[in-house]
Design a protein around this motif. Structure first.
Motif, PDB file in Angstrom:
ATOM      1  N   ALA A   2       7.222   9.802  -2.691  1.00 25.00           N
ATOM      2  CA  ALA A   2       6.403  10.310  -1.183  1.00 25.00           C
ATOM      3  C   ALA A   2       5.971  12.027  -0.107  1.00 25.00           C
ATOM      4  O   ALA A   2       5.493  11.685   0.572  1.00 25.00           O
ATOM      5  CB  ALA A   2       7.375   9.814   0.092  1.00 25.00           C
ATOM      6  N   ASP A   3       6.615  12.735  -1.318  1.00 22.17           N
ATOM      7  CA  ASP A   3       6.556  13.843  -0.478  1.00 22.17           C
ATOM      8  C   ASP A   3       5.081  14.687  -1.392  1.00 22.17           C
ATOM      9  O   ASP A   3       4.792  15.352  -0.622  1.00 22.17           O
ATOM     10  CB  ASP A   3       7.768  14.489  -1.087  1.00 22.17           C
ATOM     11  N   ALA A   4       4.247  13.930  -1.486  1.00 23.43           N
ATOM     12  CA  ALA A   4       3.004  13.885  -3.120  1.00 23.43           C
ATOM     13  C   ALA A   4       2.063  13.944  -1.639  1.00 23.43           C
ATOM     14  O   ALA A   4       1.969  13.530  -0.708  1.00 23.43           O
ATOM     15  CB  ALA A   4       2.994  13.038  -3.966  1.00 23.43           C
ATOM     16  N   ASP A   5       1.423  14.504  -2.152  1.00 30.73           N
ATOM     17  CA  ASP A   5       0.094  14.376  -1.258  1.00 30.73           C
ATOM     18  C   ASP A   5      -0.761  12.827  -1.851  1.00 30.73           C
ATOM     19  O   ASP A   5      -0.728  12.715  -2.443  1.00 30.73           O
ATOM     20  CB  ASP A   5      -1.051  15.354  -2.086  1.00 30.73           C
ATOM     21  N   GLY A  31      10.618   9.883 -14.373  1.00 26.84           N
ATOM     22  CA  GLY A  31      11.317  11.193 -14.684  1.00 26.84           C
ATOM     23  C   GLY A  31      12.929  11.541 -14.248  1.00 26.84           C
ATOM     24  O   GLY A  31      13.174  12.529 -13.926  1.00 26.84           O
ATOM     25  N   HIS A  32      12.892  10.480 -13.546  1.00 27.35           N
ATOM     26  CA  HIS A  32      13.850  10.527 -12.750  1.00 27.35           C
ATOM     27  C   HIS A  32      14.540   9.103 -12.798  1.00 27.35           C
ATOM     28  O   HIS A  32      16.009   9.044 -12.491  1.00 27.35           O
ATOM     29  CB  HIS A  32      13.290  10.058 -11.272  1.00 27.35           C
ATOM     30  N   ALA A  82      11.940   5.304   9.072  1.00 22.50           N
ATOM     31  CA  ALA A  82      11.058   4.375   8.277  1.00 22.50           C
ATOM     32  C   ALA A  82      11.475   4.632   6.272  1.00 22.50           C
ATOM     33  O   ALA A  82      10.731   2.964   6.168  1.00 22.50           O
ATOM     34  CB  ALA A  82       9.426   4.959   8.355  1.00 22.50           C
ATOM     35  N   LEU A  83      11.281   5.851   5.983  1.00 25.55           N
ATOM     36  CA  LEU A  83      11.552   5.444   4.801  1.00 25.55           C
ATOM     37  C   LEU A  83      12.857   4.106   4.103  1.00 25.55           C
ATOM     38  O   LEU A  83      12.549   4.099   3.669  1.00 25.55           O
ATOM     39  CB  LEU A  83      12.062   7.288   4.250  1.00 25.55           C
ATOM     40  N   GLY A  89      13.459   5.885  -1.611  1.00 29.25           N
ATOM     41  CA  GLY A  89      14.303   6.477  -1.770  1.00 29.25           C
ATOM     42  C   GLY A  89      13.765   8.071  -2.596  1.00 29.25           C
ATOM     43  O   GLY A  89      12.808   8.749  -1.923  1.00 29.25           O
ATOM     44  N   GLY A  90      13.964   8.174  -3.340  1.00 26.82           N
ATOM     45  CA  GLY A  90      13.193   8.793  -4.376  1.00 26.82           C
ATOM     46  C   GLY A  90      14.850  10.055  -5.306  1.00 26.82           C
ATOM     47  O   GLY A  90      15.733   9.330  -5.309  1.00 26.82           O
ATOM     48  N   ALA A  91      13.717  11.077  -6.402  1.00 19.98           N
ATOM     49  CA  ALA A  91      14.746  11.553  -6.445  1.00 19.98           C
ATOM     50  C   ALA A  91      15.968  12.005  -5.529  1.00 19.98           C
ATOM     51  O   ALA A  91      16.574  12.957  -6.313  1.00 19.98           O
ATOM     52  CB  ALA A  91      13.912  13.203  -7.304  1.00 19.98           C
TER      53      ALA A  91
END
Length: 144
Positions: A2-5, A31-32, A82-83, A89-91
């Motif tokens: 979610a932090d990517a462009d 990779g996570h 919202a997340l 989630g994410g790494a």
């Protein structure tokens, strides 16, 4: 991610899903989590990531649409919710990383800080549309 462009990540996820749909790829991992996905499961996972990214972008837009100014702290609080609501989630699920994601998001939406002060409001810069420059006449005929 979610932090990517968001435009780039959505393009990449769509392209990878197409590879699986066209049977040009057969195994997907990241990779996570190192989870291995194959065929339709990989496509479903990619489509889910695309849907989450789109929903998060829509949430961010809703958080900025009604306000001329946005306070980073307030935006981050609502963005974090919202997340959570979207199950993203994410790494790096920690408050510092989430705050960096939120600031990146409001920057991508075109808002800029109004000063260097901590928690200064962010807003969209005023658009300037200067009048077109009229070139000087180069002919020697008299003007009427």
């Amino acid at each position: 991610m979610a932090d990517a462009d968001q435009l780039k990540i959505q393009t990449v996820l769509g392209a990878v899903a197409t590879l699986f749909e066209e049977k040009k790829a057969s195994i997907l991992t990241d990779g996570h989590t190192f989870t291995v996905r194959r065929g339709p499961e990989a496509v479903a996972h990619l489509e889910g990531l695309l849907e989450q990214g789109t929903a998060l972008q829509e949430a961010a837009l809703r958080l900025t649409t009604d306000n001329q100014q946005v306070r980073p702290r307030t935006f981050t609080t609502h963005y974090t919710q919202a997340l959570s609501d979207l199950g993203i989630g994410g790494a790096n699920p920690n408050p510092v990383f989430t705050a960096m994601m939120a600031l990146n998001q409001i920057h991508e939406l075109g808002l800029r800080p109004e000063s260097d002060d901590l928690d200064t409001p962010w807003s969209r810069p005023t658009l300037h549309n200067p009048a077109p420059r009229v070139p000087p006449r180069t002919d020697s005929r008299p003007r009427h």
